[in-house]
Structure formats: C-alpha cells, structure tokens
Design a protein around this motif. Structure first.
Motif, PDB file in Angstrom:
ATOM      1  N   ASP A   1      38.211  17.229  22.441  1.00  0.00           N
ATOM      2  CA  ASP A   1      38.533  18.329  22.859  1.00  0.00           C
ATOM      3  C   ASP A   1      39.281  18.129  24.065  1.00  0.00           C
ATOM      4  OD1 ASP A   1      37.151  19.985  21.080  1.00  0.00           O
ATOM      5  OD2 ASP A   1      35.527  20.183  22.112  1.00  0.00           O
ATOM      6  N   GLY A   2      39.115  17.365  24.842  1.00  0.00           N
ATOM      7  CA  GLY A   2      39.850  16.795  25.984  1.00  0.00           C
ATOM      8  C   GLY A   2      41.425  16.580  25.635  1.00  0.00           C
ATOM      9  N   LEU A   3      41.645  15.823  24.744  1.00  0.00           N
ATOM     10  CA  LEU A   3      43.118  15.681  23.985  1.00  0.00           C
ATOM     11  C   LEU A   3      43.647  16.926  23.617  1.00  0.00           C
ATOM     12  CD1 LEU A   3      42.268  12.390  22.193  1.00  0.00           C
ATOM     13  CD2 LEU A   3      43.801  12.635  24.326  1.00  0.00           C
ATOM     14  N   ARG A   4      43.061  17.599  22.773  1.00  0.00           N
ATOM     15  CA  ARG A   4      43.376  19.238  22.331  1.00  0.00           C
ATOM     16  C   ARG A   4      43.962  19.996  23.536  1.00  0.00           C
ATOM     17  NH1 ARG A   4      42.197  21.292  17.614  1.00  0.00           N
ATOM     18  NH2 ARG A   4      41.406  23.239  18.339  1.00  0.00           N
ATOM     19  N   GLU A   5      43.214  19.804  24.570  1.00  0.00           N
ATOM     20  CA  GLU A   5      43.490  20.522  25.810  1.00  0.00           C
ATOM     21  C   GLU A   5      44.825  20.190  26.345  1.00  0.00           C
ATOM     22  OE1 GLU A   5      41.665  21.971  29.950  1.00  0.00           O
ATOM     23  OE2 GLU A   5      40.298  21.620  28.447  1.00  0.00           O
ATOM     24  N   ARG A   6      44.616  18.872  26.743  1.00  0.00           N
ATOM     25  CA  ARG A   6      45.907  18.115  27.288  1.00  0.00           C
ATOM     26  C   ARG A   6      47.296  18.362  26.293  1.00  0.00           C
ATOM     27  NH1 ARG A   6      45.932  11.589  28.238  1.00  0.00           N
ATOM     28  NH2 ARG A   6      48.310  11.400  28.990  1.00  0.00           N
ATOM     29  N   PHE A   7      47.111  18.368  25.100  1.00  0.00           N
ATOM     30  CA  PHE A   7      48.470  18.420  24.404  1.00  0.00           C
ATOM     31  C   PHE A   7      48.655  19.907  23.870  1.00  0.00           C
ATOM     32  CE2 PHE A   7      47.645  13.821  24.744  1.00  0.00           C
ATOM     33  CZ  PHE A   7      48.750  13.612  25.251  1.00  0.00           C
ATOM     34  N   TYR A   8      47.791  20.716  24.330  1.00  0.00           N
ATOM     35  CA  TYR A   8      48.031  22.367  23.959  1.00  0.00           C
ATOM     36  C   TYR A   8      47.690  22.537  22.460  1.00  0.00           C
ATOM     37  CZ  TYR A   8      50.268  21.997  28.548  1.00  0.00           C
ATOM     38  OH  TYR A   8      50.306  21.530  29.988  1.00  0.00           O
ATOM     39  N   ALA A   9      46.980  21.834  22.001  1.00  0.00           N
ATOM     40  CA  ALA A   9      46.564  21.918  20.602  1.00  0.00           C
ATOM     41  C   ALA A   9      45.507  22.864  20.235  1.00  0.00           C
ATOM     42  CB  ALA A   9      46.475  20.758  19.819  1.00  0.00           C
ATOM     43  N   GLY A  10      44.751  23.536  21.060  1.00  0.00           N
ATOM     44  CA  GLY A  10      43.744  24.378  20.923  1.00  0.00           C
ATOM     45  C   GLY A  10      43.783  25.518  19.765  1.00  0.00           C
ATOM     46  N   TYR A  11      45.133  25.897  19.781  1.00  0.00           N
ATOM     47  CA  TYR A  11      45.329  26.985  18.763  1.00  0.00           C
ATOM     48  C   TYR A  11      45.289  26.471  17.088  1.00  0.00           C
ATOM     49  CZ  TYR A  11      49.772  25.134  18.155  1.00  0.00           C
ATOM     50  OH  TYR A  11      50.935  24.326  17.883  1.00  0.00           O
ATOM     51  N   LEU A  12      45.299  25.203  17.065  1.00  0.00           N
ATOM     52  CA  LEU A  12      45.177  24.518  15.638  1.00  0.00           C
ATOM     53  C   LEU A  12      43.669  24.305  15.182  1.00  0.00           C
ATOM     54  CD1 LEU A  12      47.683  21.820  16.087  1.00  0.00           C
ATOM     55  CD2 LEU A  12      48.060  23.958  14.732  1.00  0.00           C
ATOM     56  N   PRO A  13      43.401  24.221  14.031  1.00  0.00           N
ATOM     57  CA  PRO A  13      41.957  23.978  13.487  1.00  0.00           C
ATOM     58  C   PRO A  13      41.668  22.521  13.890  1.00  0.00           C
ATOM     59  CG  PRO A  13      43.410  24.754  11.611  1.00  0.00           C
ATOM     60  CD  PRO A  13      44.652  24.607  12.607  1.00  0.00           C
ATOM     61  N   ASP A  14      40.356  22.384  14.062  1.00  0.00           N
ATOM     62  CA  ASP A  14      39.848  21.158  14.686  1.00  0.00           C
ATOM     63  C   ASP A  14      39.822  20.096  13.696  1.00  0.00           C
ATOM     64  OD1 ASP A  14      37.256  21.343  13.551  1.00  0.00           O
ATOM     65  OD2 ASP A  14      36.682  22.156  15.462  1.00  0.00           O
ATOM     66  N   LEU A  15      39.669  19.124  14.103  1.00  0.00           N
ATOM     67  CA  LEU A  15      39.405  17.903  12.986  1.00  0.00           C
ATOM     68  C   LEU A  15      38.387  18.187  11.960  1.00  0.00           C
ATOM     69  CD1 LEU A  15      40.448  15.100  12.354  1.00  0.00           C
ATOM     70  CD2 LEU A  15      39.033  14.258  13.957  1.00  0.00           C
ATOM     71  N   TRP A  16      37.085  18.549  12.241  1.00  0.00           N
ATOM     72  CA  TRP A  16      36.093  18.809  11.191  1.00  0.00           C
ATOM     73  C   TRP A  16      36.570  19.813  10.153  1.00  0.00           C
ATOM     74  CZ3 TRP A  16      32.849  22.896   9.939  1.00  0.00           C
ATOM     75  CH2 TRP A  16      32.006  22.890   9.322  1.00  0.00           C
ATOM     76  N   GLU A  17      37.372  20.888  10.709  1.00  0.00           N
ATOM     77  CA  GLU A  17      37.753  21.897   9.881  1.00  0.00           C
ATOM     78  C   GLU A  17      38.647  21.279   8.991  1.00  0.00           C
ATOM     79  OE1 GLU A  17      37.250  25.673  12.827  1.00  0.00           O
ATOM     80  OE2 GLU A  17      39.100  24.567  13.049  1.00  0.00           O
ATOM     81  N   LYS A  18      39.546  20.433   9.152  1.00  0.00           N
ATOM     82  CA  LYS A  18      40.716  19.865   8.372  1.00  0.00           C
ATOM     83  C   LYS A  18      40.283  18.659   7.405  1.00  0.00           C
ATOM     84  CE  LYS A  18      43.494  19.034  11.780  1.00  0.00           C
ATOM     85  NZ  LYS A  18      45.014  18.859  12.428  1.00  0.00           N
ATOM     86  N   CYS A  19      38.854  18.367   7.567  1.00  0.00           N
ATOM     87  CA  CYS A  19      38.337  17.321   6.429  1.00  0.00           C
ATOM     88  C   CYS A  19      38.074  17.564   5.511  1.00  0.00           C
ATOM     89  CB  CYS A  19      37.497  16.442   7.432  1.00  0.00           C
ATOM     90  SG  CYS A  19      38.244  15.155   8.802  1.00  0.00           S
ATOM     91  N   GLY A  20      38.194  18.725   4.977  1.00  0.00           N
ATOM     92  CA  GLY A  20      37.640  19.191   3.657  1.00  0.00           C
ATOM     93  C   GLY A  20      36.286  19.546   3.587  1.00  0.00           C
TER      94      GLY A  20
END
Length: 81
Positions: free
Chosen positions: A57-76
């Motif tokens: 979550d820290g990396l998502r915030e740092r790189f402004y990626a919070g609007y994208l689905p998270d890793l758990w959501e993207k793994c099928g």
C-alpha cells in the motif's frame, strides 16, 4: 526455486480449486511463496498475510496507483469458493 504445473482444463470446480489450495498450502508450509503469474486461490486474509500489505500500500501511494485494482484483485481470485 520456481516451478509450474500445467494441464488443459476448462474446469474451475470444487475439486480443481481444492487441488490448487492444497498446493498453495504445501508451498507455504515449505517456506515458499506462490509467484503471481497465474491464478491464486487464497482468501484475501491469507493473501495479505503472505504478501506484505503495508509495504504494498505504501508503494501504491508513493506511485499514485491507488485508483487501480490491487494485487489481490488482479490475481484471478474471483475463482475462490
């Protein structure tokens, strides 16, 4: 070490998912982590115990990626039962 198992199937039934869950548990019991290039069948709780949610979550915030689905959501994970 990284290995994979492949076989043709159209099934996503209880037996298929149970086999995948057994493999995930065994890999974890041996101190490993599943690489996320394929479907994962972890519950959301299990997933974030294995993969560091706070750091992620820290990396998502740092790189402004919070609007994208998270890793758990993207793994099928929609295949979970």
């Amino acid at each position: 070490m990284n290995f994979g198992l492949w076989a043709p199937t159209t099934a996503r039934d209880g037996a298929f998912i149970a086999q995948n869950r057994n493999l995930e548990r065994k890999v974890r019991a041996l101190g490993g982590k599943k690489w996320l290039y394929a479907c994962a069948y972890y519950t959301e709780d299990e997933f974030w115990r294995i993969y560091d949610r706070k750091r992620y979550d820290g990396l998502r915030e740092r790189f402004y990626a919070g609007y994208l689905p998270d890793l758990w959501e993207k793994c099928g994970l929609q295949f979970n039962v």
